[in-house]
Each structure stands twice: as structure tokens, then as C-alpha cells.
Design a protein around this motif. Structure first.
Motif, short mmCIF file in Angstrom:
data_model
loop_
_atom_site.label_atom_id
_atom_site.label_comp_id
_atom_site.label_asym_id
_atom_site.label_seq_id
_atom_site.Cartn_x
_atom_site.Cartn_y
_atom_site.Cartn_z
N TYR A 285 4.15 14.58 2.09
CA TYR A 285 3.93 13.46 1.15
C TYR A 285 4.66 12.02 1.75
O TYR A 285 3.89 10.93 1.59
N HIS A 286 5.59 12.27 2.57
CA HIS A 286 6.08 11.11 3.28
C HIS A 286 4.92 10.45 4.27
O HIS A 286 4.89 9.40 4.27
N TYR A 287 4.47 11.22 4.93
CA TYR A 287 3.22 10.95 5.93
C TYR A 287 2.29 10.49 5.07
O TYR A 287 1.63 9.35 5.41
N ALA A 288 1.76 11.22 4.10
CA ALA A 288 0.68 10.91 3.31
C ALA A 288 0.75 9.53 2.59
O ALA A 288 -0.50 8.90 2.31
N SER A 289 1.66 9.13 2.40
CA SER A 289 2.02 7.75 1.54
C SER A 289 2.13 6.87 2.69
O SER A 289 2.15 5.46 2.57
N ARG A 290 2.15 6.90 4.09
CA ARG A 290 2.15 6.19 5.20
C ARG A 290 1.00 6.67 6.30
O ARG A 290 1.80 6.68 7.27
N PRO A 291 0.13 6.78 5.91
CA PRO A 291 -1.06 7.11 6.86
C PRO A 291 -1.33 6.17 8.02
O PRO A 291 -0.67 4.89 7.90
N GLU A 292 -1.98 6.53 8.69
CA GLU A 292 -2.38 5.50 9.81
C GLU A 292 -2.55 4.14 9.76
O GLU A 292 -2.24 3.13 10.18
N PHE A 293 -3.48 3.93 8.64
CA PHE A 293 -3.85 2.47 8.49
C PHE A 293 -2.84 1.77 7.68
O PHE A 293 -2.75 0.38 7.82
N ILE B 45 0.89 -1.47 -0.04
CA ILE B 45 0.04 0.13 0.17
C ILE B 45 0.65 1.37 -0.09
O ILE B 45 0.73 2.08 -0.59
N LEU B 46 1.77 1.18 0.92
CA LEU B 46 2.68 2.43 0.88
C LEU B 46 3.48 2.59 -0.51
O LEU B 46 3.77 3.63 -1.01
N THR B 47 3.96 1.36 -1.16
CA THR B 47 4.51 1.87 -2.47
C THR B 47 3.53 2.37 -3.42
O THR B 47 3.81 3.23 -4.47
#
Length: 454
Positions: free
Chosen positions: A206-214, A188-190
Motif C-alpha cells: 500500500y506504499h505503492y498503492a497510495s502513490r500509483p503512477e498518476f 492525493i497521496l495523503t
């Protein structure tokens, strides 16, 4: 005796009381209400100060190759910084090279740590990356050598497949070892990273946005479910998200042996840092999450569902962080923390957000218990004299200039701490004194640990 600390307040995981503490040949040899009649070489009055066990940082990456460079602190610089923050033992994650037996990884990193000159004691975990050609069976050799904890990455190119993770969990029960896991959903993060890149969205946000909570939460649940299916113990590193906290709490309530670690950066910052002008400096994986996750982590700290505080200390120089100023994919992932961990948690205790005994439990006693460090983690006769003298009245503001890492910046710049360590002893030797490192390169020794009870 070599040294008696007089009139201090002893802090254990369960209580605080006034006492004197005596040290001889690197060990704690006496704790009593009045040791004034005992002969000693040095007597130090620490009235008004707390006497604490040295902290154990169970998660560091020293001399760690990542993102096209190597982390800024080698074993000397990282352990020097640790000593100056009251941490007297660090656990470093050592990654298995392709085709390498796990005990060979241990010996290689042990030799590197000695060559670089660790200033306080250290232990090793091994990150498993290759299970080909019977290498899974080499876990037992590493355990026999004194390393009884291993790490699985569910992300990165060197991470393992789900089936291999399951096999490692199964093997851990046979070998008396503990598996630590970096839990994020790689696919998912990829996918999210590629999507944002295609859209030209490349700022640090977008480092955070690509690895959000879920992305972390789903992987936390998956890892826990596999451990539950095997009734195998599992240690989740750098827990950062609300869903992961809920999964840990549920599994523990069900009676499973699930341990959780979090880091000061997840307790203090939120994802808003990635909107800052210096947002690239905060890039680490997993990233800091939203405010509900931060609150959930503090709740778990207070009720006992988080067992340990560690740092994931893996700083990179400013010029290296700048590689990704306009493209978050190029930013080496990692931040500093080893010098701040204990002062941060003790400051929170000083402010009444947790108790001092709870801070000692999180930062010293629990890591020693979970990772079988028999001589560390508490103030008791017979234990190593790893001791911190803490002044609860000292005000301290973090600046790069008063830190002892080789990194040229800190994400903690300007942090105000209420109370600060004034002395650190490693096996009875003074290694930090009122702002100055006074230890010795090479003083630290490797801890060889027993297997966990099966």
C-alpha cells in the motif's frame, strides 16, 4: 608522469578506441596511441579492459534525517561505497533549516562532509524549505559560493507550496541556477494513505498503492508546465512513471530545457517487489511502478529523453525498515544504490541493451555538463584523473558481504552483473582495487561550481 594506463579501450560519449592514458598531479595529461617512450613512475597494462571516466551520482542523501532516524551512510561510508562502484563524485541534497539562509545550509553541510571524511569528491544541492523573510534572495549568495542547483519537494511536511515553487523557478533564471524537483501530488497521496489506513490496509504494497503512477505523472506535468510558462530550465529527479516520461518527451520536442533523471531501481524492479516478504526494504519515494512504466523509462534512456542515471541513495538499517513491517507509514523511505549504479549500467551495455558510450554519457558526461562540473565527467587532457578500469569479462554477484556501505542489507542481493570495475582512481589516486577500498577518509573535496549560462 605519475602513471600510464597502457593498451586499454578509451570510452567517451561518442566513441571507443585503443589508447594509452597518462596521469600527472591528479590530472589527465596525455592520451595517445603509444606512450611507451614516455618516462613515468608506474606503467599498468590494462589490455582487454575499458578505461572510463568516473561516474557522477547527482542524487544522494548522506547522513540524512528522515522518518525518525538518519540514513545509514555518512559522507565517508557513502563515498567509500561510491568509489568501490566506480563513482568518483557524488552530489548530496542538503535541506535548508527553518530561517536559514541558503549559503548557511551549504556551509553547514560542507563542514559536516569534511568532518565525516568524504573519500571522493562531492558537490551539494540545497533543498529549499523556507522562503520567509526574504530567504528567496539568498539563492544568489549560494550560487556565488559555488552551489548553483536547488531542490523543491512537492511532497512531505517540509515541501513548498505551488506558489513558492513558481517563485523559485522565476528566481533561478536571475541567478543562473537549476531547479530540481521531486514531483508527486501531496494531496492525493495523503488522501489515499489515510483511506488505506482507515481500511486496515497497511502492508508494504500500500506504499505503492497510495502513490500509483498518476500521483507522480500529474505532478510531473504540473511542474513542467510551470517551467515552460517561465521558459526556465527544470531537472526532474528520480523519474519513475510512464506519464512523466511522456511529459518530458513532449516538452523536449517543443524545445524546452527539461532534464530527466532516473535510477537503477526504476529500470530494474517493478511494484511487484512490494508483494515480497521483504517488500518493506524496497520502500522509497516515489516507489517502483508497473511494467509499462519500466519499459517507458528504458525507451527514454535509449532515445535520449532521460539525461542522467543517479541513485537517490538513502539506505536505512534493517531494524529501521522493520518498524513498518505491519504499517507502511512507519517505514523510512530510501534504498541503497551508489555502489551499484555504474556497474549496473555498464553491465547493460555489456549485454548490448545500450552502448558503452551511452552509459558514459548518462553516468558521467551529462551530469558534469548539466551541473557545470568543468573538471569532471570525461577523459580529456586537463580534466581530473577520475578514472575507472573496467573488466568486461568479470562476472560479479552482489551480496551484502561484498558491498562497502554501512547499511546491513541491499535490495540488490543476488544481482548478477556481467563485467565489473577493477580499479577506481580519484584525481589520480587509487581508491579501489579489485574488491578492496584503498582510499583515504577525507580525500574528497567539495566542488564549487559556476552559475549556468543565463
Amino acid at each position: 608522469m605519475d602513471l600510464i594506463l597502457c593498451n586499454g579501450i578509451i570510452v567517451t560519449p561518442t566513441e571507443m578506441y585503443r589508447a594509452d592514458l597518462g596521469i600527472e598531479n591528479g590530472k589527465i595529461v596525455a592520451i595517445g596511441a603509444d606512450l611507451s617512450g614516455v618516462l613515468c613512475s608506474e606503467r599498468l597494462d590494462v589490455a582487454g579492459k575499458l578505461i572510463l571516466p568516473g561516474a557522477i551520482d547527482a542524487h544522494t542523501h548522506l547522513s540524512f534525517p528522515f522518518g525518525g532516524t538518519v540514513s545509514a551512510d555518512d559522507f565517508f561510508a557513502g563515498t567509500r561505497a561510491a568509489a568501490c562502484g566506480g563513482t568518483t563524485t557524488v552530489f548530496d541534497y542538503s535541506s535548508q533549516a527553518p530561517g536559514e539562509r541558503l549559503v548557511e545550509t551549504v556551509r553547514r553541510r560542507e563542514a559536516q562532509a569534511k568532518a565525516e571524511g568524504a573519500a571522493v569528491d562531492f558537490a551539494l544541492h540545497v533543498g529549499i524549505t523556507d522562503l520567509s523573510n526574504g530567504l528567496l534572495d539568498s539563492m544568489q549568495e549560494a550560487v556565488d559560493y559555488g552551489v548553483s542547483s536547488f531542490k523543491i519537494y512537492m511532497v512531505y511536511d517540509f515541501g513548498v507550496k505551488d506558489g513558492d515553487f513558481y517563485r523559485v523557478l522565476q528566481k533561478s533564471k536571475e541567478t543562473g541556477s537549476l531547479i530540481c524537483v521531486h514531483a508527486e501530488n501531496k494531496e492525493i497521496l495523503t488522501e489515499l494513505t489515510n483511506r488505506f489506513a482507515a481500511e486496515g490496509k497497511l502492508s508494504p504494497w500500500y506504499h505503492y498503492a497510495s502513490r500509483p503512477e498518476f500521483v507522480a505523472g500529474e505532478a510531473d506535468r504540473r511542474a513542467i508546465d510551470w517551467a515552460k510558462s517561465l521558459n526556465a530550465p527544470l531537472y526532474i529527479v528520480h523519474l519513475s512513471d510512464l506519464e512523466g516520461v511522456r511529459a518530458v518527451t513532449q516538452a523536449r520536442d517543443e524545445g524546452f530545457e527539461i532534464y530527466a533523471e532516473t535510477c537503477p531501481q526504476y529500470l530494474h524492479f517493478t511494484c511487484d517487489v512490494f508483494k515480497r516478504e521483504d517488500g518493506r526494504n524496497f520502500v522509497c519515494s516515489p516507489p517502483m511502478k508497473d511494467q509499462p512504466s519500466r519499459e517507458a523509462l528504458w525507451g527514454a534512456v535509449r532515445r535520449g529523453d532521460i539525461d542522467t542515471i543517479a541513485t537517490d541513495h538513502c539506505p536505512f538499517q534493517q531494524a529501521e525498515k522493520d518498524w513498518g513491517k505491519d504499517d507502511f507509514r512507519k517505514i523510512p523511505n530510501g534504498c541503497s544504490g551508489v555502489e551499484i549504479m555504474y556497474p549496473y549500467m555498464l553491465s547493460k551495455a555489456n549485454l548490448g541493451e545500450i552502448t558503452f558510450p551511452r552509459a558514459v554519457e548518462l553516468c558521467a558526461a551529462n551530469p558534469a555538463r548539466i551541473f557545470v562540473c568543468a573538471e569532471k565527467g570525461s577523459l580529456a587532457v586537463g580534466k581530473d584523473a577520475d578514472i575507472v578500469v573496467y573488466d568486461p569479462n568479470r562476472e560479479f554477484i552482489v551480496h551484502q558481504e561484498n558491498m562497502h556501505s554501512d547499511c546491513d542489507h541491499t535490495i540488490w542481493e543476488g544481482l548478477r552483473l556481467h563485467g565489473y570495475p577493477v580499479r577506481t582512481y580519484s584525481r589520480g589516486r587509487l581508491v579501489y582495487d579489485n574488491g578492496a577500498f584503498v582510499g583515504e577518509r577525507g580525500w574528497g573535496k567539495m566542488l564549487k561550481r559556476l552559475p549556468r549560462k543565463r
